[in-house]
Scaffold this motif. Sequence first.
Motif, PDB file in Angstrom:
ATOM      1  N   ARG A   1       0.849  -1.188   0.000  1.00 52.74           N
ATOM      2  CA  ARG A   1       0.000   0.000   0.000  1.00 52.74           C
ATOM      3  C   ARG A   1       0.884   1.237   0.000  1.00 52.74           C
ATOM      4  NH1 ARG A   1      -3.150   2.849   4.066  1.00 52.74           N
ATOM      5  NH2 ARG A   1      -2.344   1.432   5.657  1.00 52.74           N
ATOM      6  N   VAL A   2       0.955   1.895  -1.161  1.00 53.48           N
ATOM      7  CA  VAL A   2       1.770   3.097  -1.300  1.00 53.48           C
ATOM      8  C   VAL A   2       0.958   4.279  -0.781  1.00 53.48           C
ATOM      9  CG1 VAL A   2       2.992   4.613  -2.898  1.00 53.48           C
ATOM     10  CG2 VAL A   2       2.977   2.140  -3.295  1.00 53.48           C
ATOM     11  N   ILE A   3       1.489   4.985   0.220  1.00 56.73           N
ATOM     12  CA  ILE A   3       0.745   6.072   0.861  1.00 56.73           C
ATOM     13  C   ILE A   3       1.327   7.441   0.536  1.00 56.73           C
ATOM     14  CG2 ILE A   3      -0.136   4.607   2.710  1.00 56.73           C
ATOM     15  CD1 ILE A   3       2.073   5.647   4.519  1.00 56.73           C
ATOM     16  N   GLY A   4       2.381   7.485  -0.267  1.00 55.64           N
ATOM     17  CA  GLY A   4       2.954   8.766  -0.666  1.00 55.64           C
ATOM     18  C   GLY A   4       4.204   8.568  -1.491  1.00 55.64           C
TER      19      GLY A   4
ATOM     20  N   GLY B   1      12.766   4.227  -6.137  1.00 50.20           N
ATOM     21  CA  GLY B   1      12.000   3.800  -7.298  1.00 50.20           C
ATOM     22  C   GLY B   1      12.805   3.613  -8.556  1.00 50.20           C
ATOM     23  N   GLY B   2      14.100   3.260  -8.421  1.00 52.49           N
ATOM     24  CA  GLY B   2      14.915   2.981  -9.599  1.00 52.49           C
ATOM     25  C   GLY B   2      14.982   4.152 -10.547  1.00 52.49           C
ATOM     26  N   ASN B   3      14.829   3.884 -11.844  1.00 54.32           N
ATOM     27  CA  ASN B   3      14.983   4.908 -12.872  1.00 54.32           C
ATOM     28  C   ASN B   3      13.901   5.978 -12.841  1.00 54.32           C
ATOM     29  OD1 ASN B   3      17.349   3.799 -13.903  1.00 54.32           O
ATOM     30  ND2 ASN B   3      16.258   2.453 -15.315  1.00 54.32           N
ATOM     31  N   SER B   4      12.823   5.747 -12.109  1.00 52.99           N
ATOM     32  CA  SER B   4      11.775   6.766 -11.997  1.00 52.99           C
ATOM     33  C   SER B   4      12.256   7.983 -11.218  1.00 52.99           C
ATOM     34  CB  SER B   4      10.533   6.184 -11.314  1.00 52.99           C
ATOM     35  OG  SER B   4      10.781   5.944  -9.944  1.00 52.99           O
ATOM     36  N   GLY B   5      13.287   7.807 -10.387  1.00 52.15           N
ATOM     37  CA  GLY B   5      13.817   8.907  -9.596  1.00 52.15           C
ATOM     38  C   GLY B   5      12.992   9.271  -8.379  1.00 52.15           C
ATOM     39  N   VAL B   6      11.962   8.483  -8.065  1.00 53.14           N
ATOM     40  CA  VAL B   6      11.107   8.807  -6.922  1.00 53.14           C
ATOM     41  C   VAL B   6      11.445   7.921  -5.733  1.00 53.14           C
ATOM     42  CG1 VAL B   6       9.241   9.486  -8.480  1.00 53.14           C
ATOM     43  CG2 VAL B   6       9.221   7.199  -7.467  1.00 53.14           C
ATOM     44  N   VAL B   7      11.023   8.369  -4.553  1.00 48.97           N
ATOM     45  CA  VAL B   7      11.010   7.547  -3.350  1.00 48.97           C
ATOM     46  C   VAL B   7       9.549   7.362  -2.963  1.00 48.97           C
ATOM     47  CG1 VAL B   7      11.587   7.432  -0.900  1.00 48.97           C
ATOM     48  CG2 VAL B   7      13.272   8.285  -2.533  1.00 48.97           C
ATOM     49  N   ARG B   8       9.123   6.108  -2.858  1.00 54.74           N
ATOM     50  CA  ARG B   8       7.750   5.803  -2.476  1.00 54.74           C
ATOM     51  C   ARG B   8       7.698   5.472  -0.993  1.00 54.74           C
ATOM     52  NH1 ARG B   8       8.408   3.640  -7.644  1.00 54.74           N
ATOM     53  NH2 ARG B   8       6.880   4.471  -9.141  1.00 54.74           N
ATOM     54  N   ILE B   9       6.612   5.894  -0.377  1.00 51.85           N
ATOM     55  CA  ILE B   9       6.380   5.602   1.048  1.00 51.85           C
ATOM     56  C   ILE B   9       5.317   4.517   1.116  1.00 51.85           C
ATOM     57  CG2 ILE B   9       5.734   6.559   3.278  1.00 51.85           C
ATOM     58  CD1 ILE B   9       6.485   9.345   2.104  1.00 51.85           C
ATOM     59  N   VAL B  10       5.672   3.394   1.723  1.00 59.13           N
ATOM     60  CA  VAL B  10       4.820   2.197   1.736  1.00 59.13           C
ATOM     61  C   VAL B  10       4.438   1.883   3.167  1.00 59.13           C
ATOM     62  CG1 VAL B  10       4.761  -0.274   1.247  1.00 59.13           C
ATOM     63  CG2 VAL B  10       5.857   1.288  -0.370  1.00 59.13           C
ATOM     64  N   SER B  11       3.154   1.616   3.376  1.00 59.59           N
ATOM     65  CA  SER B  11       2.690   1.190   4.694  1.00 59.59           C
ATOM     66  C   SER B  11       3.139  -0.231   4.960  1.00 59.59           C
ATOM     67  CB  SER B  11       1.159   1.279   4.756  1.00 59.59           C
ATOM     68  OG  SER B  11       0.688   0.750   5.981  1.00 59.59           O
ATOM     69  N   ARG B  12       3.604  -0.473   6.154  1.00 53.60           N
ATOM     70  CA  ARG B  12       4.081  -1.816   6.516  1.00 53.60           C
ATOM     71  C   ARG B  12       2.920  -2.796   6.697  1.00 53.60           C
ATOM     72  NH1 ARG B  12       7.466  -2.887  11.953  1.00 53.60           N
ATOM     73  NH2 ARG B  12       7.662  -5.134  11.809  1.00 53.60           N
ATOM     74  N   SER B  13       1.729  -2.277   7.008  1.00 52.70           N
ATOM     75  CA  SER B  13       0.581  -3.157   7.263  1.00 52.70           C
ATOM     76  C   SER B  13      -0.362  -3.192   6.066  1.00 52.70           C
ATOM     77  CB  SER B  13      -0.164  -2.677   8.496  1.00 52.70           C
ATOM     78  OG  SER B  13      -0.610  -1.354   8.324  1.00 52.70           O
TER      79      SER B  13
END
Length: 206
Positions: free
Chosen positions: A6-9, A194-206
């Motif tokens: 679940r990507v939250i940001g 996020g690899g070549n996308s250049g982003v950092v995704r924030i993922v919920s652990r639950s």
Amino acid sequence: MKQHARVIGQFTANADGPVHGVSYDGQLVWAATGTHVRAFDPKDGTEMRALPVPAHAGTAFDGRHLFQIADDLIQKVDPATGQVVSTIPAPGHGRDSGLAWSDGYLWVGQYRDRQIVQIDPGTGDVIRTISTSRFVTGVTWVDGELWHGYSEDGSGGLTRIDPDGGQELTTLEMPGVSVSGVESDGAGRFFCGGGNSGVVRIVSRS
């Protein structure tokens, strides 16, 4: 157990290229972007610092210093000045990926070898090697659990493994998304490069 992550940001960490590694110092997310290690406010993605340090793979933080993989070396970096305090050889001799700090040791992911290597941060000596079933693109410890990022054929995710035998215990799948570097904030979130996308995704652990 498998489920969708679940990507939250997310925020952009490198508009001109890939993210190679991710760490967290309790306040800022650090991202390895090739020529620099950059620090971001995870609340809004504002860039706070940019250290001109070679940054080609995983990043870690021990509470005082950053550790950054550059080719076949692991650099120990003062985050206040960007000065490289010392270096040790990386166990994969340039084939290393993720990096984490836990319990006084560095844990180094090795992508193609599908393994995580525990090393002495002062000498680079190998303590032990944990084999896993997936390509390793990032490593983090949280609450005594060993997680690693993986990517293969354009899809990735996060998986928790048994630190003794390497068996897969839990997987958060991210179809169509590359993962390059992962770090937990200790409060229910993972920061995922996020690899070549250049982003950092924030993922919920639950």
